[in-house]
Design a protein around this motif. Structure first.
Motif, PDB file in Angstrom:
ATOM      1  N   LEU A  10      37.621  38.477  41.564  1.00 18.77           N
ATOM      2  CA  LEU A  10      37.584  39.921  41.331  1.00 18.77           C
ATOM      3  C   LEU A  10      38.928  40.560  41.636  1.00 18.77           C
ATOM      4  O   LEU A  10      39.444  41.346  40.827  1.00 18.77           O
ATOM      5  CB  LEU A  10      36.478  40.555  42.179  1.00 18.77           C
ATOM      6  N   VAL A  11      39.502  40.233  42.783  1.00 20.34           N
ATOM      7  CA  VAL A  11      40.807  40.821  43.143  1.00 20.34           C
ATOM      8  C   VAL A  11      41.885  40.356  42.170  1.00 20.34           C
ATOM      9  O   VAL A  11      42.756  41.135  41.773  1.00 20.34           O
ATOM     10  CB  VAL A  11      41.170  40.456  44.597  1.00 20.34           C
ATOM     11  N   SER A  12      41.820  39.092  41.747  1.00 23.57           N
ATOM     12  CA  SER A  12      42.784  38.596  40.761  1.00 23.57           C
ATOM     13  C   SER A  12      42.641  39.341  39.444  1.00 23.57           C
ATOM     14  O   SER A  12      43.647  39.708  38.815  1.00 23.57           O
ATOM     15  CB  SER A  12      42.579  37.092  40.538  1.00 23.57           C
ATOM     16  N   ASN A  13      41.404  39.564  39.014  1.00 24.28           N
ATOM     17  CA  ASN A  13      41.172  40.246  37.740  1.00 24.28           C
ATOM     18  C   ASN A  13      41.665  41.688  37.758  1.00 24.28           C
ATOM     19  O   ASN A  13      42.195  42.183  36.753  1.00 24.28           O
ATOM     20  CB  ASN A  13      39.689  40.213  37.386  1.00 24.28           C
ATOM     21  N   ILE A  14      41.461  42.369  38.866  1.00 22.62           N
ATOM     22  CA  ILE A  14      41.823  43.796  38.917  1.00 22.62           C
ATOM     23  C   ILE A  14      43.242  44.012  39.431  1.00 22.62           C
ATOM     24  O   ILE A  14      43.672  45.152  39.587  1.00 22.62           O
ATOM     25  CB  ILE A  14      40.825  44.603  39.781  1.00 22.62           C
ATOM     26  N   SER A  15      43.976  42.923  39.676  1.00 25.71           N
ATOM     27  CA  SER A  15      45.349  43.079  40.155  1.00 25.71           C
ATOM     28  C   SER A  15      46.245  43.730  39.099  1.00 25.71           C
ATOM     29  O   SER A  15      47.346  44.185  39.422  1.00 25.71           O
ATOM     30  CB  SER A  15      45.936  41.732  40.584  1.00 25.71           C
ATOM     31  N   GLY A  16      45.765  43.771  37.846  1.00 24.61           N
ATOM     32  CA  GLY A  16      46.518  44.474  36.812  1.00 24.61           C
ATOM     33  C   GLY A  16      46.680  45.951  37.117  1.00 24.61           C
ATOM     34  O   GLY A  16      47.622  46.599  36.638  1.00 24.61           O
ATOM     35  N   LEU A  17      45.771  46.511  37.936  1.00 26.84           N
ATOM     36  CA  LEU A  17      45.893  47.913  38.337  1.00 26.84           C
ATOM     37  C   LEU A  17      47.133  48.137  39.189  1.00 26.84           C
ATOM     38  O   LEU A  17      47.630  49.257  39.274  1.00 26.84           O
ATOM     39  CB  LEU A  17      44.645  48.346  39.119  1.00 26.84           C
ATOM     40  N   LEU A  18      47.613  47.071  39.830  1.00 28.74           N
ATOM     41  CA  LEU A  18      48.819  47.159  40.654  1.00 28.74           C
ATOM     42  C   LEU A  18      50.069  46.834  39.854  1.00 28.74           C
ATOM     43  O   LEU A  18      51.165  46.768  40.411  1.00 28.74           O
ATOM     44  CB  LEU A  18      48.713  46.200  41.847  1.00 28.74           C
TER      45      LEU A  18
ATOM     46  N   TYR B  46      45.572  29.762  32.573  1.00 32.56           N
ATOM     47  CA  TYR B  46      44.536  28.715  32.542  1.00 32.56           C
ATOM     48  C   TYR B  46      44.719  27.713  33.681  1.00 32.56           C
ATOM     49  O   TYR B  46      43.761  27.050  34.078  1.00 32.56           O
ATOM     50  CB  TYR B  46      44.568  27.995  31.193  1.00 32.56           C
ATOM     51  N   GLY B  47      45.916  27.634  34.228  1.00 32.66           N
ATOM     52  CA  GLY B  47      46.154  26.763  35.363  1.00 32.66           C
ATOM     53  C   GLY B  47      45.456  27.234  36.622  1.00 32.66           C
ATOM     54  O   GLY B  47      45.344  26.482  37.595  1.00 32.66           O
ATOM     55  N   VAL B  48      44.986  28.467  36.636  1.00 31.80           N
ATOM     56  CA  VAL B  48      44.227  29.005  37.771  1.00 31.80           C
ATOM     57  C   VAL B  48      42.725  28.884  37.526  1.00 31.80           C
ATOM     58  O   VAL B  48      41.972  28.491  38.423  1.00 31.80           O
ATOM     59  CB  VAL B  48      44.607  30.478  38.035  1.00 31.80           C
ATOM     60  N   THR B  49      42.283  29.199  36.325  1.00 27.75           N
ATOM     61  CA  THR B  49      40.842  29.199  36.058  1.00 27.75           C
ATOM     62  C   THR B  49      40.274  27.789  35.889  1.00 27.75           C
ATOM     63  O   THR B  49      39.127  27.539  36.266  1.00 27.75           O
ATOM     64  CB  THR B  49      40.528  30.020  34.798  1.00 27.75           C
ATOM     65  N   PHE B  50      41.077  26.861  35.341  1.00 27.22           N
ATOM     66  CA  PHE B  50      40.553  25.511  35.132  1.00 27.22           C
ATOM     67  C   PHE B  50      40.222  24.803  36.448  1.00 27.22           C
ATOM     68  O   PHE B  50      39.172  24.152  36.548  1.00 27.22           O
ATOM     69  CB  PHE B  50      41.537  24.677  34.307  1.00 27.22           C
TER      70      PHE B  50
ATOM     71  N   LEU C 180      36.544  32.832  31.374  1.00 26.49           N
ATOM     72  CA  LEU C 180      37.232  33.719  32.310  1.00 26.49           C
ATOM     73  C   LEU C 180      38.680  33.952  31.884  1.00 26.49           C
ATOM     74  O   LEU C 180      39.141  35.106  31.823  1.00 26.49           O
ATOM     75  CB  LEU C 180      37.178  33.100  33.718  1.00 26.49           C
ATOM     76  N   PHE C 181      39.388  32.877  31.567  1.00 32.94           N
ATOM     77  CA  PHE C 181      40.793  32.970  31.174  1.00 32.94           C
ATOM     78  C   PHE C 181      40.986  33.838  29.937  1.00 32.94           C
ATOM     79  O   PHE C 181      41.837  34.734  29.915  1.00 32.94           O
ATOM     80  CB  PHE C 181      41.324  31.557  30.928  1.00 32.94           C
ATOM     81  N   ALA C 182      40.187  33.595  28.896  1.00 32.59           N
ATOM     82  CA  ALA C 182      40.373  34.295  27.624  1.00 32.59           C
ATOM     83  C   ALA C 182      40.094  35.787  27.752  1.00 32.59           C
ATOM     84  O   ALA C 182      40.824  36.614  27.188  1.00 32.59           O
ATOM     85  CB  ALA C 182      39.477  33.681  26.553  1.00 32.59           C
ATOM     86  N   ASN C 183      39.053  36.145  28.496  1.00 33.89           N
ATOM     87  CA  ASN C 183      38.724  37.567  28.640  1.00 33.89           C
ATOM     88  C   ASN C 183      39.782  38.318  29.435  1.00 33.89           C
ATOM     89  O   ASN C 183      40.146  39.447  29.073  1.00 33.89           O
ATOM     90  CB  ASN C 183      37.358  37.720  29.310  1.00 33.89           C
ATOM     91  N   VAL C 184      40.274  37.707  30.516  1.00 32.29           N
ATOM     92  CA  VAL C 184      41.300  38.377  31.320  1.00 32.29           C
ATOM     93  C   VAL C 184      42.617  38.451  30.551  1.00 32.29           C
ATOM     94  O   VAL C 184      43.286  39.488  30.544  1.00 32.29           O
ATOM     95  CB  VAL C 184      41.491  37.640  32.663  1.00 32.29           C
ATOM     96  N   LEU C 185      42.982  37.364  29.875  1.00 29.49           N
ATOM     97  CA  LEU C 185      44.235  37.361  29.118  1.00 29.49           C
ATOM     98  C   LEU C 185      44.205  38.367  27.981  1.00 29.49           C
ATOM     99  O   LEU C 185      45.193  39.065  27.733  1.00 29.49           O
ATOM    100  CB  LEU C 185      44.519  35.959  28.567  1.00 29.49           C
ATOM    101  N   SER C 186      43.079  38.470  27.287  1.00 30.86           N
ATOM    102  CA  SER C 186      42.994  39.429  26.173  1.00 30.86           C
ATOM    103  C   SER C 186      43.155  40.858  26.667  1.00 30.86           C
ATOM    104  O   SER C 186      43.846  41.670  26.039  1.00 30.86           O
ATOM    105  CB  SER C 186      41.661  39.265  25.433  1.00 30.86           C
TER     106      SER C 186
END
Length: 243
Positions: A104-112, A121-125, A182-188
């Motif tokens: 969750l924190v990784s996903n929302i870090s874009g706010l920062l 993908y090296g993180v989600t795999f 997870l990777f594709a949704n966050v990257l998109s």
């Protein structure tokens, strides 16, 4: 910060870049933007954990402020795990809770302004691989070999293993599907927001906040929940009714 660690209005490059390299046993190893963003996320989580630990050591009987927030997070995560895993919840609530907060924190870090680590993908795999290992550890621990063989031959009888190769492929696809989703949704979402800022420049100052709410908060939270729910479901199915 340069080279894609921070997403800026004039930079629509969302690729992972090497920041510097060093030699490790004769091999060239790069420290990338993903490593830096992961470090920042981990520092945030470690800081929160230390503050939470100190607060709970001096916890009051009637919580308030930060203590109330910490207890609320723990209660909600425990409730989520208990609702999905039943008797096995006590064994996995710490792991699932840790993974949930990290993603969750990784996903929302874009706010920062960071490039979310989960957009790599090296993180989600590796997260998908951990789930895969836990599934089969529990499968061999709680199920008999003949039951495993029967499931791998399903829907045909065990003495006709025509479907065995297909079921093997489906098992191997679990970590790939979990991590790719997870990777594709966050990257998109990262690409969409970076393109908006890159194309509109200084015009995109206030109104894209609504898009951040969707791509970073809403979509990030949904993908975190989906990953953890699928992990709990797969592990619970492997455990069966024995635990």
């Amino acid at each position: 910060m340069a080279n894609g660690v921070l997403l800026s209005a004039g930079n629509i490059d969302v690729m992972v870049h090497g920041l510097f390299k060093y030699s490790f046993f004769g091999h060239e190893v790069w420290i990338t933007t993903t490593h830096v963003c992961l470090l920042l996320v981990m520092l945030i989580l470690i800081g929160f954990s230390v503050a939470a630990g100190q607060t709970m050591k001096q916890g009051k009987e009637i919580p308030g402020g930060f203590q109330n927030l910490v207890e609320l997070i723990v209660e909600k995560l425990d409730s989520m795990v208990a609702g999905s895993m039943g008797k096995s919840a006590a064994k996995y609530r710490n792991y699932i809770g840790t993974v949930f907060i990290f993603i969750l924190v990784s996903n929302i870090s874009g706010l920062l302004g960071l490039r979310p680590p989960t957009a790599d993908y090296g993180v989600t795999f590796p997260l998908g691989l951990i789930t895969f290992v836990l599934i089969h550890i529990n499968q061999f621990r709680y199920q008999k070999p003949k039951d495993i063989w029967r499931d791998m031959c399903s829907p045909l009888p065990p003495w006709l293993p025509i479907w065995f190769p297909i079921n093997i492929i489906s098992e191997l696809a679990v970590p790939v599907s979990l991590s790719l989703r997870l990777f594709a949704n966050v990257l998109s979402g990262t690409i969409m927001m970076t393109l908006i800022y890159g194309i509109l420049g200084w015009i995109a100052t206030v109104w894209p906040a609504a898009l951040h709410v969707y791509f970073d908060l809403f979509s990030g939270a949904i993908q975190t929940y989906v990953f953890c729910m699928l992990t709990m479901t797969f592990i619970s199915n492997a455990i069966g009714e024995e635990a």
